[in-house]
Write a protein that holds these residues in place. Sequence first.
Motif, mmCIF file in Angstrom:
data_model
loop_
_atom_site.group_PDB
_atom_site.id
_atom_site.type_symbol
_atom_site.label_atom_id
_atom_site.label_comp_id
_atom_site.label_asym_id
_atom_site.label_seq_id
_atom_site.Cartn_x
_atom_site.Cartn_y
_atom_site.Cartn_z
ATOM 1 N N LEU A 86 6.234 15.897 10.440
ATOM 2 C CA LEU A 86 6.167 14.785 11.380
ATOM 3 C C LEU A 86 4.943 13.934 11.062
ATOM 4 C CD1 LEU A 86 6.983 13.293 13.990
ATOM 5 C CD2 LEU A 86 5.686 15.030 15.265
ATOM 6 N N LEU A 87 5.164 12.648 10.797
ATOM 7 C CA LEU A 87 4.093 11.734 10.426
ATOM 8 C C LEU A 87 3.833 10.741 11.553
ATOM 9 C CD1 LEU A 87 2.179 10.610 8.148
ATOM 10 C CD2 LEU A 87 4.066 9.043 7.582
ATOM 11 N N TYR A 88 2.604 10.700 12.025
ATOM 12 C CA TYR A 88 2.166 9.633 12.923
ATOM 13 C C TYR A 88 1.534 8.537 12.069
ATOM 14 C CZ TYR A 88 2.846 12.707 16.950
ATOM 15 O OH TYR A 88 3.390 13.524 17.920
ATOM 16 N N SER A 94 6.854 7.791 -2.613
ATOM 17 C CA SER A 94 6.883 8.015 -4.052
ATOM 18 C C SER A 94 7.441 9.394 -4.386
ATOM 19 C CB SER A 94 5.470 7.876 -4.641
ATOM 20 O OG SER A 94 4.954 6.586 -4.440
ATOM 21 N N ALA A 95 7.070 10.365 -3.560
ATOM 22 C CA ALA A 95 7.574 11.720 -3.767
ATOM 23 C C ALA A 95 9.039 11.844 -3.379
ATOM 24 C CB ALA A 95 6.737 12.711 -2.966
ATOM 25 N N GLY A 96 9.514 10.948 -2.526
ATOM 26 C CA GLY A 96 10.898 11.030 -2.062
ATOM 27 C C GLY A 96 11.103 12.151 -1.068
ATOM 28 N N ILE A 97 10.073 12.410 -0.248
ATOM 29 C CA ILE A 97 10.134 13.483 0.745
ATOM 30 C C ILE A 97 10.454 12.874 2.108
ATOM 31 C CG2 ILE A 97 8.826 15.277 1.939
ATOM 32 C CD1 ILE A 97 7.127 15.535 -0.590
ATOM 33 N N GLU A 98 11.479 13.348 2.736
ATOM 34 C CA GLU A 98 11.853 12.835 4.049
ATOM 35 C C GLU A 98 10.993 13.469 5.133
ATOM 36 O OE1 GLU A 98 15.834 12.237 6.856
ATOM 37 O OE2 GLU A 98 15.846 13.660 5.201
ATOM 38 N N VAL A 99 10.413 12.642 5.988
ATOM 39 C CA VAL A 99 9.655 13.110 7.140
ATOM 40 C C VAL A 99 10.143 12.363 8.379
ATOM 41 C CG1 VAL A 99 7.609 13.609 5.740
ATOM 42 C CG2 VAL A 99 7.800 11.391 6.886
ATOM 43 N N ARG A 100 9.793 12.881 9.532
ATOM 44 C CA ARG A 100 10.013 12.156 10.778
ATOM 45 C C ARG A 100 8.800 11.281 11.025
ATOM 46 N NH1 ARG A 100 9.676 17.340 13.592
ATOM 47 N NH2 ARG A 100 9.574 16.180 15.553
ATOM 48 N N PRO A 147 -3.389 8.148 9.426
ATOM 49 C CA PRO A 147 -2.185 8.949 9.610
ATOM 50 C C PRO A 147 -2.501 10.398 9.968
ATOM 51 C CG PRO A 147 -2.699 8.818 7.283
ATOM 52 C CD PRO A 147 -3.712 7.949 7.994
ATOM 53 N N VAL A 148 -1.509 11.038 10.553
ATOM 54 C CA VAL A 148 -1.558 12.473 10.821
ATOM 55 C C VAL A 148 -0.211 13.047 10.420
ATOM 56 C CG1 VAL A 148 -1.702 14.257 12.586
ATOM 57 C CG2 VAL A 148 -3.214 12.276 12.699
ATOM 58 N N LEU A 149 -0.237 14.129 9.661
ATOM 59 C CA LEU A 149 1.001 14.797 9.254
ATOM 60 C C LEU A 149 1.012 16.193 9.855
ATOM 61 C CD1 LEU A 149 3.596 14.539 7.494
ATOM 62 C CD2 LEU A 149 2.332 15.760 5.704
ATOM 63 N N GLN A 150 1.981 16.444 10.720
ATOM 64 C CA GLN A 150 2.123 17.751 11.363
ATOM 65 C C GLN A 150 3.165 18.555 10.609
ATOM 66 O OE1 GLN A 150 3.261 17.628 15.492
ATOM 67 N NE2 GLN A 150 2.572 19.721 15.873
ATOM 68 N N VAL A 175 -1.954 20.952 10.326
ATOM 69 C CA VAL A 175 -1.977 19.527 10.620
ATOM 70 C C VAL A 175 -2.964 18.864 9.664
ATOM 71 C CG1 VAL A 175 -2.542 17.767 12.336
ATOM 72 C CG2 VAL A 175 -1.384 19.868 13.047
ATOM 73 N N LEU A 176 -2.505 17.831 8.976
ATOM 74 C CA LEU A 176 -3.358 17.081 8.054
ATOM 75 C C LEU A 176 -3.749 15.766 8.716
ATOM 76 C CD1 LEU A 176 -1.387 17.607 4.698
ATOM 77 C CD2 LEU A 176 -3.250 18.984 5.648
ATOM 78 N N THR A 177 -5.058 15.532 8.834
ATOM 79 C CA THR A 177 -5.546 14.347 9.539
ATOM 80 C C THR A 177 -6.260 13.359 8.626
ATOM 81 O OG1 THR A 177 -7.636 15.442 10.114
ATOM 82 C CG2 THR A 177 -5.810 15.647 11.689
#
Length: 217
Positions: free
Chosen positions: A5-7, A24-30, A53-56, A61-63
Amino acid sequence: MPQALLYSFRRCPYAMRARAAIASAGIEVRLREVMLKRKPTQLLAINPKGTVPVLQLEDKVLTESLDIMVWALGQRDPHHLFVKDQEPQLQLIRQMDKEFKPWLDKYKYADRYPQHGADHYRSQCLEFLAPLELRLAKQAFLYGPTPSLADLAVFPFVRQFAMVDNNWFEAALPGLAAWLTSWLQGPLFSAIMTQYVEFADRGAEHSFGDCQLSRLV
């Protein structure tokens, strides 16, 4: 739906480069599009700073945008963006974040920093940009003839710099101007700048990143 999940905030350069790496990676996220004046409670719960951004992910969690970029390209790297000179690229990106970005903010909003004029802040920005101009006089991208992680991380901030006085930028830094144009006119930039409806606690959630781009620029 994908679990990651990407904010994000469309115009934020840090969020732009995170989206660029994911696309670029072609990775699907919400994707949840947020407005920084109306930060959703779900974002603040996992990142009290309220930054994007924040990726859960399921386990963490990556901030930080650079951490998100490295994560994405560590999953898939079909365009070979991060296969050489990894540490020099990371050093360049960190230098930009630490040294260039503060001067860029002063240049963009010079009226808020009356201690000096815009020309002074621009000259400080050039300490970082001038070596990039020299690189691009010899090669198409920052680390050779093909795009790299560094190109993705840097171009959103150079875009902001150029927007302050584009005529000056194009005349003074023609190599950077041509390089930036190639990114802004390419399919990757188009893919990451789609406008989304704001999430706002219970709002829309969107699928993002499954682009399968044949080229980036």
